[in-house]
Scaffold this active site. Structure first.
Site, mmCIF file in Angstrom:
data_model
loop_
_atom_site.group_PDB
_atom_site.id
_atom_site.type_symbol
_atom_site.label_atom_id
_atom_site.label_comp_id
_atom_site.label_asym_id
_atom_site.label_seq_id
_atom_site.Cartn_x
_atom_site.Cartn_y
_atom_site.Cartn_z
ATOM 1 N N ASP A 147 -7.473 -6.948 10.348
ATOM 2 C CA ASP A 147 -8.769 -6.235 10.331
ATOM 3 C C ASP A 147 -9.961 -7.183 10.232
ATOM 4 O OD1 ASP A 147 -8.117 -6.924 7.731
ATOM 5 O OD2 ASP A 147 -8.652 -5.000 6.851
ATOM 6 N N LYS A 185 0.814 -1.238 0.000
ATOM 7 C CA LYS A 185 0.000 0.000 0.000
ATOM 8 C C LYS A 185 0.842 1.280 0.000
ATOM 9 C CE LYS A 185 -3.253 -2.554 2.862
ATOM 10 N NZ LYS A 185 -4.023 -2.624 4.098
#
Length: 507
Positions: free
Chosen positions: A239, A204
Protein backbone atom coordinates in the site's frame (compact mmCIF):
# COMPACT_ATOMS: atom_id res chain seq x y z
CA UNK A 1 -26.99 35.49 96.06
CA UNK A 2 -29.22 33.61 93.59
CA UNK A 3 -28.58 36.33 91.03
CA UNK A 4 -24.81 35.99 91.47
CA UNK A 5 -25.02 32.20 90.98
CA UNK A 6 -27.01 32.65 87.75
CA UNK A 7 -24.51 35.22 86.44
CA UNK A 8 -21.58 32.98 87.46
CA UNK A 9 -23.13 29.98 85.73
CA UNK A 10 -23.74 32.06 82.63
CA UNK A 11 -20.10 33.25 82.64
CA UNK A 12 -18.86 29.64 82.99
CA UNK A 13 -21.22 28.52 80.20
CA UNK A 14 -20.05 31.36 77.94
CA UNK A 15 -16.45 30.52 78.74
CA UNK A 16 -17.09 26.85 77.87
CA UNK A 17 -18.73 27.85 74.57
CA UNK A 18 -15.81 30.15 73.88
CA UNK A 19 -13.32 27.36 74.53
CA UNK A 20 -15.36 24.99 72.34
CA UNK A 21 -15.50 27.59 69.55
CA UNK A 22 -11.77 28.22 69.85
CA UNK A 23 -11.07 24.47 69.76
CA UNK A 24 -13.36 24.03 66.74
CA UNK A 25 -11.67 26.96 65.01
CA UNK A 26 -8.27 25.52 65.79
CA UNK A 27 -9.42 22.11 64.51
CA UNK A 28 -10.79 23.66 61.31
CA UNK A 29 -7.57 25.58 60.89
CA UNK A 30 -5.55 22.39 61.46
CA UNK A 31 -7.82 20.46 59.06
CA UNK A 32 -7.48 23.23 56.51
CA UNK A 33 -3.71 23.19 56.98
CA UNK A 34 -3.68 19.40 56.62
CA UNK A 35 -5.93 19.64 53.59
CA UNK A 36 -3.75 22.40 52.21
CA UNK A 37 -0.59 20.39 52.81
CA UNK A 38 -2.25 17.28 51.29
CA UNK A 39 -3.27 19.34 48.26
CA UNK A 40 0.23 20.82 48.08
CA UNK A 41 1.70 17.32 48.30
CA UNK A 42 -0.66 16.09 45.54
CA UNK A 43 0.38 19.00 43.34
CA UNK A 44 4.05 18.34 44.09
CA UNK A 45 3.67 14.68 43.10
CA UNK A 46 1.81 15.59 39.90
CA UNK A 47 4.52 18.11 39.01
CA UNK A 48 7.21 15.45 39.62
CA UNK A 49 5.49 12.94 37.29
CA UNK A 50 4.94 15.60 34.60
CA UNK A 51 8.56 16.77 34.86
CA UNK A 52 9.73 13.17 34.44
CA UNK A 53 7.44 12.70 31.41
CA UNK A 54 8.70 15.93 29.83
CA UNK A 55 12.28 14.79 30.31
CA UNK A 56 11.80 11.22 29.03
CA UNK A 57 9.81 12.27 25.93
CA UNK A 58 12.14 15.15 24.98
CA UNK A 59 13.39 15.22 21.38
CA UNK A 60 15.96 18.01 21.02
CA UNK A 61 16.99 18.66 17.40
CA UNK A 62 20.49 17.24 18.00
CA UNK A 63 18.92 13.93 19.15
CA UNK A 64 16.69 13.83 16.05
CA UNK A 65 19.76 14.28 13.83
CA UNK A 66 21.51 11.35 15.52
CA UNK A 67 18.34 9.21 15.14
CA UNK A 68 18.22 10.09 11.42
CA UNK A 69 21.91 9.12 11.08
CA UNK A 70 21.19 5.77 12.80
CA UNK A 71 18.27 5.18 10.43
CA UNK A 72 20.43 5.93 7.35
CA UNK A 73 22.98 3.39 8.63
CA UNK A 74 20.22 0.76 8.98
CA UNK A 75 18.89 1.62 5.51
CA UNK A 76 22.34 0.99 4.03
CA UNK A 77 22.64 -2.30 5.92
CA UNK A 78 19.20 -3.37 4.65
CA UNK A 79 20.15 -2.51 1.05
CA UNK A 80 23.28 -4.67 1.42
CA UNK A 81 21.11 -7.59 2.52
CA UNK A 82 22.50 -7.66 6.07
CA UNK A 83 20.18 -10.05 7.92
CA UNK A 84 20.79 -8.16 11.17
CA UNK A 85 19.55 -4.83 9.78
CA UNK A 86 16.60 -3.27 11.62
CA UNK A 87 15.09 -2.27 8.26
CA UNK A 88 14.10 -4.87 5.64
CA UNK A 89 14.47 -2.42 2.70
CA UNK A 90 12.34 -4.64 0.47
CA UNK A 91 12.84 -4.43 -3.28
CA UNK A 92 9.41 -3.67 -4.79
CA UNK A 93 10.38 -4.41 -8.43
CA UNK A 94 8.63 -1.15 -9.32
CA UNK A 95 11.12 0.55 -11.64
CA UNK A 96 8.62 2.52 -13.72
CA UNK A 97 6.48 4.96 -11.78
CA UNK A 98 3.51 6.55 -13.57
CA UNK A 99 4.37 9.57 -15.71
CA UNK A 100 0.90 10.92 -16.43
CA UNK A 101 0.99 9.72 -20.05
CA UNK A 102 -0.85 6.44 -19.31
CA UNK A 103 -3.91 5.61 -21.41
CA UNK A 104 -6.53 2.90 -21.13
CA UNK A 105 -8.69 0.92 -18.74
CA UNK A 106 -7.08 -0.59 -15.64
CA UNK A 107 -8.34 -2.38 -12.55
CA UNK A 108 -7.13 -2.53 -8.96
CA UNK A 109 -7.84 -4.86 -6.06
CA UNK A 110 -6.91 -3.74 -2.54
CA UNK A 111 -6.84 -6.52 0.07
CA UNK A 112 -5.59 -5.43 3.47
CA UNK A 113 -8.15 -6.20 6.13
CA UNK A 114 -11.70 -7.33 6.76
CA UNK A 115 -12.88 -5.43 3.66
CA UNK A 116 -11.40 -5.36 0.19
CA UNK A 117 -11.88 -2.82 -2.55
CA UNK A 118 -12.21 -3.28 -6.31
CA UNK A 119 -11.63 -0.29 -8.57
CA UNK A 120 -11.50 0.55 -12.25
CA UNK A 121 -10.06 3.65 -13.83
CA UNK A 122 -10.08 5.05 -17.36
CA UNK A 123 -6.87 6.99 -17.98
CA UNK A 124 -6.77 9.64 -20.69
CA UNK A 125 -3.10 10.62 -20.87
CA UNK A 126 -1.45 13.86 -19.85
CA UNK A 127 -4.36 16.09 -20.86
CA UNK A 128 -7.34 14.17 -19.52
CA UNK A 129 -5.63 12.21 -16.71
CA UNK A 130 -8.28 10.24 -14.75
CA UNK A 131 -11.30 10.35 -17.05
CA UNK A 132 -13.50 8.22 -14.82
CA UNK A 133 -13.14 5.90 -11.86
CA UNK A 134 -15.50 3.63 -9.95
CA UNK A 135 -15.00 1.42 -6.94
CA UNK A 136 -16.85 -0.93 -4.64
CA UNK A 137 -16.04 -2.13 -1.15
CA UNK A 138 -16.81 -5.72 -0.18
CA UNK A 139 -16.85 -7.21 3.33
CA UNK A 140 -15.17 -10.57 3.80
CA UNK A 141 -17.38 -13.00 5.77
CA UNK A 142 -15.59 -13.94 9.04
CA UNK A 143 -15.59 -17.69 8.25
CA UNK A 144 -13.52 -17.03 5.09
CA UNK A 145 -10.79 -15.34 7.16
CA UNK A 146 -10.06 -18.67 8.83
CA UNK A 147 -11.09 -21.01 5.99
CA UNK A 148 -9.08 -22.26 3.02
CA UNK A 149 -7.06 -20.32 0.48
CA UNK A 150 -9.28 -21.45 -2.38
CA UNK A 151 -12.48 -20.32 -0.62
CA UNK A 152 -11.05 -16.85 0.10
CA UNK A 153 -9.66 -16.22 -3.38
CA UNK A 154 -12.77 -17.64 -5.08
CA UNK A 155 -14.90 -15.20 -3.07
CA UNK A 156 -12.63 -12.28 -4.11
CA UNK A 157 -12.55 -13.36 -7.78
CA UNK A 158 -16.35 -13.74 -7.86
CA UNK A 159 -16.77 -10.18 -6.51
CA UNK A 160 -14.24 -8.93 -9.07
CA UNK A 161 -16.07 -10.73 -11.94
CA UNK A 162 -19.38 -9.21 -10.80
CA UNK A 163 -17.74 -5.74 -10.74
CA UNK A 164 -16.35 -6.24 -14.29
CA UNK A 165 -19.87 -7.10 -15.49
CA UNK A 166 -21.01 -3.57 -14.52
CA UNK A 167 -18.31 -1.87 -16.61
CA UNK A 168 -20.56 0.44 -18.65
CA UNK A 169 -19.96 2.42 -21.82
CA UNK A 170 -17.67 5.05 -20.23
CA UNK A 171 -14.88 2.47 -19.98
CA UNK A 172 -13.09 1.29 -23.13
CA UNK A 173 -10.79 -1.71 -23.45
CA UNK A 174 -8.81 -1.67 -26.74
CA UNK A 175 -9.56 -4.56 -29.08
CA UNK A 176 -7.53 -7.70 -28.49
CA UNK A 177 -6.31 -6.70 -25.01
CA UNK A 178 -6.71 -8.42 -21.68
CA UNK A 179 -7.89 -6.41 -18.71
CA UNK A 180 -4.95 -5.70 -16.41
CA UNK A 181 -5.03 -5.47 -12.61
CA UNK A 182 -2.85 -3.92 -9.91
CA UNK A 183 -3.07 -5.99 -6.71
CA UNK A 184 -2.45 -4.20 -3.40
CA UNK A 185 -1.81 -6.94 -0.85
CA UNK A 186 -1.09 -5.52 2.59
CA UNK A 187 0.31 -8.61 4.28
CA UNK A 188 3.99 -9.58 4.64
CA UNK A 189 5.18 -10.88 1.26
CA UNK A 190 8.54 -11.96 -0.13
CA UNK A 191 8.28 -10.27 -3.52
CA UNK A 192 10.05 -12.06 -6.39
CA UNK A 193 9.05 -9.87 -9.37
CA UNK A 194 6.70 -6.98 -10.17
CA UNK A 195 3.86 -9.52 -10.47
CA UNK A 196 4.73 -12.31 -8.04
CA UNK A 197 5.36 -12.75 -4.33
CA UNK A 198 5.05 -15.46 -1.70
CA UNK A 199 3.10 -14.93 1.51
CA UNK A 200 5.31 -14.86 4.64
CA UNK A 201 2.46 -14.86 7.19
CA UNK A 202 -1.15 -13.79 7.64
CA UNK A 203 -1.90 -10.92 10.06
CA UNK A 204 -4.96 -8.77 10.99
CA UNK A 205 -7.15 -11.69 12.07
CA UNK A 206 -6.57 -13.88 9.01
CA UNK A 207 -5.44 -17.45 9.61
CA UNK A 208 -5.70 -19.52 6.45
CA UNK A 209 -3.99 -22.84 5.92
CA UNK A 210 -2.14 -23.52 2.72
CA UNK A 211 -1.33 -19.98 1.55
CA UNK A 212 1.89 -19.31 3.47
CA UNK A 213 4.85 -19.85 1.12
CA UNK A 214 2.55 -19.71 -1.94
CA UNK A 215 2.56 -17.04 -4.67
CA UNK A 216 -0.49 -14.87 -3.92
CA UNK A 217 -0.72 -13.70 -7.54
CA UNK A 218 -0.95 -17.33 -8.73
CA UNK A 219 -3.66 -17.98 -6.12
CA UNK A 220 -5.70 -15.00 -7.37
CA UNK A 221 -5.06 -15.82 -11.06
CA UNK A 222 -6.27 -19.43 -10.64
CA UNK A 223 -9.40 -18.16 -8.85
CA UNK A 224 -10.08 -15.70 -11.70
CA UNK A 225 -9.74 -18.56 -14.21
CA UNK A 226 -12.25 -20.61 -12.22
CA UNK A 227 -14.65 -17.65 -12.50
CA UNK A 228 -14.04 -17.42 -16.27
CA UNK A 229 -12.58 -13.94 -15.75
CA UNK A 230 -10.04 -12.96 -18.41
CA UNK A 231 -7.73 -10.66 -16.44
CA UNK A 232 -3.98 -10.50 -15.81
CA UNK A 233 -2.26 -9.26 -12.64
CA UNK A 234 0.56 -7.00 -13.88
CA UNK A 235 1.60 -5.46 -10.54
CA UNK A 236 1.69 -6.76 -6.98
CA UNK A 237 2.20 -3.80 -4.64
CA UNK A 238 2.41 -2.81 -1.01
CA UNK A 239 0.00 0.00 0.00
CA UNK A 240 2.88 2.44 0.66
CA UNK A 241 4.32 1.79 -2.81
CA UNK A 242 0.81 2.42 -4.19
CA UNK A 243 0.70 5.77 -2.39
CA UNK A 244 4.06 6.65 -3.95
CA UNK A 245 2.72 5.77 -7.42
CA UNK A 246 -0.44 7.83 -6.89
CA UNK A 247 1.63 10.73 -5.58
CA UNK A 248 4.02 10.61 -8.55
CA UNK A 249 1.09 10.53 -11.01
CA UNK A 250 -0.23 13.79 -9.52
CA UNK A 251 3.21 15.42 -9.10
CA UNK A 252 6.33 14.36 -10.98
CA UNK A 253 8.63 15.59 -8.18
CA UNK A 254 7.40 13.02 -5.62
CA UNK A 255 10.41 10.96 -4.39
CA UNK A 256 8.96 9.28 -1.30
CA UNK A 257 5.67 8.27 0.31
CA UNK A 258 5.02 8.01 4.02
CA UNK A 259 2.01 6.44 5.72
CA UNK A 260 1.13 7.88 9.13
CA UNK A 261 -2.08 6.17 10.15
CA UNK A 262 -2.94 3.26 12.44
CA UNK A 263 0.49 1.94 11.48
CA UNK A 264 3.40 3.57 9.67
CA UNK A 265 5.69 2.85 6.73
CA UNK A 266 7.70 4.62 4.03
CA UNK A 267 8.73 3.90 0.44
CA UNK A 268 11.09 5.92 -1.73
CA UNK A 269 12.86 5.98 -5.09
CA UNK A 270 16.44 4.68 -4.82
CA UNK A 271 19.20 4.62 -7.44
CA UNK A 272 19.40 0.98 -8.57
CA UNK A 273 23.21 1.05 -8.39
CA UNK A 274 22.95 1.93 -4.67
CA UNK A 275 21.29 -1.44 -3.90
CA UNK A 276 24.14 -3.97 -3.42
CA UNK A 277 21.68 -6.86 -2.83
CA UNK A 278 20.09 -6.31 -6.29
CA UNK A 279 21.45 -9.13 -8.46
CA UNK A 280 19.45 -8.73 -11.68
CA UNK A 281 20.08 -6.47 -14.65
CA UNK A 282 19.87 -2.80 -13.75
CA UNK A 283 16.45 -1.45 -14.77
CA UNK A 284 16.34 0.89 -17.78
CA UNK A 285 15.03 3.71 -15.61
CA UNK A 286 18.06 3.35 -13.33
CA UNK A 287 15.69 3.52 -10.36
CA UNK A 288 13.95 1.11 -8.00
CA UNK A 289 11.24 1.77 -5.43
CA UNK A 290 12.24 0.48 -1.99
CA UNK A 291 9.70 -0.41 0.70
CA UNK A 292 11.59 0.39 3.91
CA UNK A 293 9.21 -1.26 6.43
CA UNK A 294 10.54 1.42 8.78
CA UNK A 295 8.08 0.62 11.60
CA UNK A 296 10.55 -2.04 12.76
CA UNK A 297 13.37 0.48 13.32
CA UNK A 298 14.87 0.52 16.80
CA UNK A 299 17.92 2.23 18.23
CA UNK A 300 19.31 3.05 21.66
CA UNK A 301 19.01 6.69 20.55
CA UNK A 302 15.17 6.53 20.51
CA UNK A 303 13.77 8.26 23.63
CA UNK A 304 11.95 5.26 25.13
CA UNK A 305 10.09 6.10 28.35
CA UNK A 306 8.91 3.70 31.06
CA UNK A 307 5.45 3.94 29.45
CA UNK A 308 6.76 2.80 26.05
CA UNK A 309 8.67 -0.07 27.62
CA UNK A 310 5.66 -1.30 29.61
CA UNK A 311 3.36 -1.02 26.58
CA UNK A 312 5.84 -2.93 24.41
CA UNK A 313 6.32 -5.63 27.06
CA UNK A 314 2.55 -6.22 27.24
CA UNK A 315 2.05 -6.12 23.44
CA UNK A 316 1.48 -9.08 21.10
CA UNK A 317 4.93 -8.49 19.55
CA UNK A 318 7.33 -7.39 22.33
CA UNK A 319 10.64 -6.00 21.08
CA UNK A 320 9.25 -5.49 17.56
CA UNK A 321 7.95 -2.43 15.67
CA UNK A 322 9.45 -0.07 18.28
CA UNK A 323 9.49 3.01 16.02
CA UNK A 324 5.88 2.33 14.97
CA UNK A 325 4.84 2.06 18.63
CA UNK A 326 6.24 5.56 19.28
CA UNK A 327 4.72 7.41 16.31
CA UNK A 328 1.59 5.71 14.92
CA UNK A 329 -2.10 6.15 15.58
CA UNK A 330 -2.53 2.68 17.04
CA UNK A 331 -0.40 3.59 20.05
CA UNK A 332 -0.35 7.36 20.80
CA UNK A 333 -3.64 7.34 22.75
CA UNK A 334 -2.48 4.30 24.74
CA UNK A 335 0.74 6.10 25.79
CA UNK A 336 -1.40 9.04 27.02
CA UNK A 337 -3.61 6.61 28.97
CA UNK A 338 -0.59 5.07 30.70
CA UNK A 339 0.73 8.49 31.75
CA UNK A 340 -2.69 9.56 33.07
CA UNK A 341 -2.88 6.27 35.00
CA UNK A 342 0.49 7.02 36.62
CA UNK A 343 -0.80 10.48 37.59
CA UNK A 344 -3.99 8.90 38.99
CA UNK A 345 -1.97 6.45 41.10
CA UNK A 346 0.83 8.75 42.24
CA UNK A 347 -0.92 12.11 42.43
CA UNK A 348 -4.67 11.28 42.77
CA UNK A 349 -5.28 13.21 39.53
CA UNK A 350 -8.90 12.01 39.33
CA UNK A 351 -9.56 11.91 43.09
CA UNK A 352 -8.77 9.40 45.82
CA UNK A 353 -10.03 6.43 43.78
CA UNK A 354 -8.30 5.50 40.51
CA UNK A 355 -11.03 5.27 37.81
CA UNK A 356 -11.37 1.58 36.87
CA UNK A 357 -11.92 2.39 33.19
CA UNK A 358 -8.52 4.08 33.07
CA UNK A 359 -6.96 0.69 33.89
CA UNK A 360 -8.22 -0.76 30.57
CA UNK A 361 -5.54 -0.90 27.85
CA UNK A 362 -6.37 0.97 24.62
CA UNK A 363 -9.58 2.50 26.02
CA UNK A 364 -8.22 5.93 25.07
CA UNK A 365 -7.93 5.98 21.26
CA UNK A 366 -5.85 8.43 19.27
CA UNK A 367 -8.92 10.17 17.71
CA UNK A 368 -10.09 10.90 21.31
CA UNK A 369 -6.61 12.17 22.17
CA UNK A 370 -6.72 14.43 19.09
CA UNK A 371 -10.14 15.84 20.08
CA UNK A 372 -8.83 16.63 23.60
CA UNK A 373 -5.59 18.12 22.27
CA UNK A 374 -7.42 20.42 19.83
CA UNK A 375 -9.85 21.79 22.46
CA UNK A 376 -9.09 25.52 22.61
CA UNK A 377 -12.15 26.63 24.62
CA UNK A 378 -11.51 28.63 27.82
CA UNK A 379 -12.94 25.87 30.05
CA UNK A 380 -11.78 22.89 27.89
CA UNK A 381 -15.38 21.67 27.74
CA UNK A 382 -14.78 19.08 24.97
CA UNK A 383 -11.85 17.66 26.89
CA UNK A 384 -13.94 17.39 30.06
CA UNK A 385 -16.71 15.58 28.14
CA UNK A 386 -14.16 13.15 26.66
CA UNK A 387 -12.75 12.36 30.11
CA UNK A 388 -16.29 11.74 31.35
CA UNK A 389 -17.04 9.38 28.44
CA UNK A 390 -13.73 7.52 28.41
CA UNK A 391 -12.51 7.55 32.01
CA UNK A 392 -15.91 7.82 33.70
CA UNK A 393 -15.05 10.87 35.83
CA UNK A 394 -18.11 13.12 35.73
CA UNK A 395 -16.59 16.32 37.09
CA UNK A 396 -12.97 17.24 36.40
CA UNK A 397 -11.32 20.47 37.52
CA UNK A 398 -9.83 22.91 35.02
CA UNK A 399 -6.38 22.00 36.38
CA UNK A 400 -6.93 18.30 35.56
CA UNK A 401 -8.09 19.22 32.06
CA UNK A 402 -5.04 21.40 31.43
CA UNK A 403 -2.73 18.64 32.68
CA UNK A 404 -4.45 16.13 30.36
CA UNK A 405 -4.08 18.43 27.36
CA UNK A 406 -0.41 18.98 28.21
CA UNK A 407 0.18 15.19 28.25
CA UNK A 408 -1.52 14.88 24.83
CA UNK A 409 0.74 17.66 23.57
CA UNK A 410 3.92 15.95 24.84
CA UNK A 411 3.07 12.54 23.35
CA UNK A 412 1.92 13.96 19.99
CA UNK A 413 4.94 16.25 19.73
CA UNK A 414 7.40 13.42 20.36
CA UNK A 415 5.65 11.20 17.79
CA UNK A 416 5.55 13.93 15.15
CA UNK A 417 9.19 14.93 15.69
CA UNK A 418 10.35 11.30 15.46
CA UNK A 419 8.30 10.88 12.24
CA UNK A 420 9.99 13.99 10.81
CA UNK A 421 13.41 12.50 11.68
CA UNK A 422 12.44 9.42 9.64
CA UNK A 423 11.46 11.54 6.62
CA UNK A 424 14.69 13.52 7.00
CA UNK A 425 16.70 10.27 6.99
CA UNK A 426 15.20 9.27 3.60
CA UNK A 427 15.97 12.71 2.13
CA UNK A 428 19.50 12.38 3.53
CA UNK A 429 19.91 8.91 2.01
CA UNK A 430 19.05 10.17 -1.50
CA UNK A 431 20.97 13.45 -1.16
CA UNK A 432 17.95 15.74 -0.98
CA UNK A 433 18.73 17.08 2.50
CA UNK A 434 20.94 20.00 1.52
CA UNK A 435 21.71 22.41 -1.29
CA UNK A 436 24.27 20.91 -3.74
CA UNK A 437 27.88 21.80 -2.90
CA UNK A 438 28.33 22.79 -6.56
CA UNK A 439 26.22 25.82 -5.72
CA UNK A 440 23.28 24.84 -7.95
CA UNK A 441 19.69 24.97 -6.81
CA UNK A 442 18.29 21.96 -4.98
CA UNK A 443 15.60 20.25 -7.12
CA UNK A 444 12.00 20.48 -5.94
CA UNK A 445 11.43 17.45 -3.70
CA UNK A 446 7.96 16.22 -2.74
CA UNK A 447 7.07 13.72 -0.02
CA UNK A 448 3.57 12.27 -0.39
CA UNK A 449 1.91 11.64 2.98
CA UNK A 450 -1.16 9.51 3.62
CA UNK A 451 -2.97 8.06 6.62
CA UNK A 452 -5.65 9.21 9.04
CA UNK A 453 -3.18 10.35 11.71
CA UNK A 454 -1.49 12.79 9.32
CA UNK A 455 -4.72 13.84 7.61
CA UNK A 456 -6.95 14.42 10.66
CA UNK A 457 -4.63 15.18 13.61
CA UNK A 458 -3.70 18.74 12.60
CA UNK A 459 -1.40 19.53 15.53
CA UNK A 460 0.52 16.33 14.73
CA UNK A 461 0.89 17.06 11.01
CA UNK A 462 1.84 20.71 11.64
CA UNK A 463 4.55 19.54 14.04
CA UNK A 464 5.89 17.00 11.47
CA UNK A 465 6.21 19.78 8.88
CA UNK A 466 7.75 22.33 11.27
CA UNK A 467 10.30 19.79 12.53
CA UNK A 468 11.26 18.75 8.99
CA UNK A 469 11.85 22.42 8.14
CA UNK A 470 14.00 22.77 11.27
CA UNK A 471 16.10 19.68 10.39
CA UNK A 472 16.61 20.72 6.75
CA UNK A 473 17.43 24.33 7.46
CA UNK A 474 15.95 27.36 5.73
CA UNK A 475 17.60 27.00 2.31
CA UNK A 476 17.02 23.27 1.70
CA UNK A 477 13.52 23.28 3.22
CA UNK A 478 12.36 25.87 0.67
CA UNK A 479 12.69 23.11 -2.00
CA UNK A 480 11.00 20.33 0.04
CA UNK A 481 7.21 19.94 0.06
CA UNK A 482 5.19 17.64 2.33
CA UNK A 483 1.95 16.93 0.49
CA UNK A 484 -1.19 15.05 1.52
CA UNK A 485 -1.75 12.38 -1.15
CA UNK A 486 -4.88 10.57 -0.08
CA UNK A 487 -4.88 7.23 -1.90
CA UNK A 488 -7.92 5.96 -0.05
CA UNK A 489 -9.41 4.47 -3.22
CA UNK A 490 -6.24 2.49 -4.06
CA UNK A 491 -5.80 4.14 -7.48
CA UNK A 492 -2.00 3.80 -7.09
CA UNK A 493 -2.20 0.05 -7.80
CA UNK A 494 -4.20 0.66 -11.01
CA UNK A 495 -1.60 3.25 -12.11
CA UNK A 496 1.20 0.72 -11.50
CA UNK A 497 -0.72 -1.86 -13.57
CA UNK A 498 -0.67 0.79 -16.34
CA UNK A 499 3.03 1.70 -16.00
CA UNK A 500 3.98 -2.02 -15.96
CA UNK A 501 1.48 -3.09 -18.65
CA UNK A 502 2.39 -6.14 -20.72
CA UNK A 503 1.52 -4.03 -23.75
CA UNK A 504 4.49 -1.75 -23.09
CA UNK A 505 3.89 1.96 -22.74
CA UNK A 506 0.16 2.36 -22.13
CA UNK A 507 -0.20 5.17 -24.60
Amino acid sequence: MGKAVVVGTAVVACAAVGVALALAHRRRKRDAELLGSAEAERKRRAAAVIEDVESSLATPTALLRSIADAMVTEMERGLRGDIHSQLKMLISYVDNLPTGDEHGLFYALDLGGTNFRVLRVQLGGREKRVVKQQYEEVSIPPHLMVGTSMELFDFIAAALAKFVDTEGEDFHLPEGRLRELGFTFSFPVNQTSISSGTLIKWTKGFSINGTVGEDVVSELSRAMERQGLDMKVTALVNDTVGTLAGGRYMDNDVVAAVILGTGTNAAYVEHANAIPKWTGLLPKSGNMVINTEWGSFKSDKLPLSEYDKAMDFESLNPGEQIYEKMISGMYLGEIVRRILLKLAHDASLFGDVVPSKLEQPFILRTPDMSAMHHDSSHDLKTLGAKLKDIVGVADTSLEVRYITRHICDLVAERGARLAAAGIYSILKKIGRDKVPSSGGKMPRTVVALDGGLYEHYKKFSSCVEATLTDLLGEEASSSVVAKLANDGSGIGAALLAASHSQYGESH
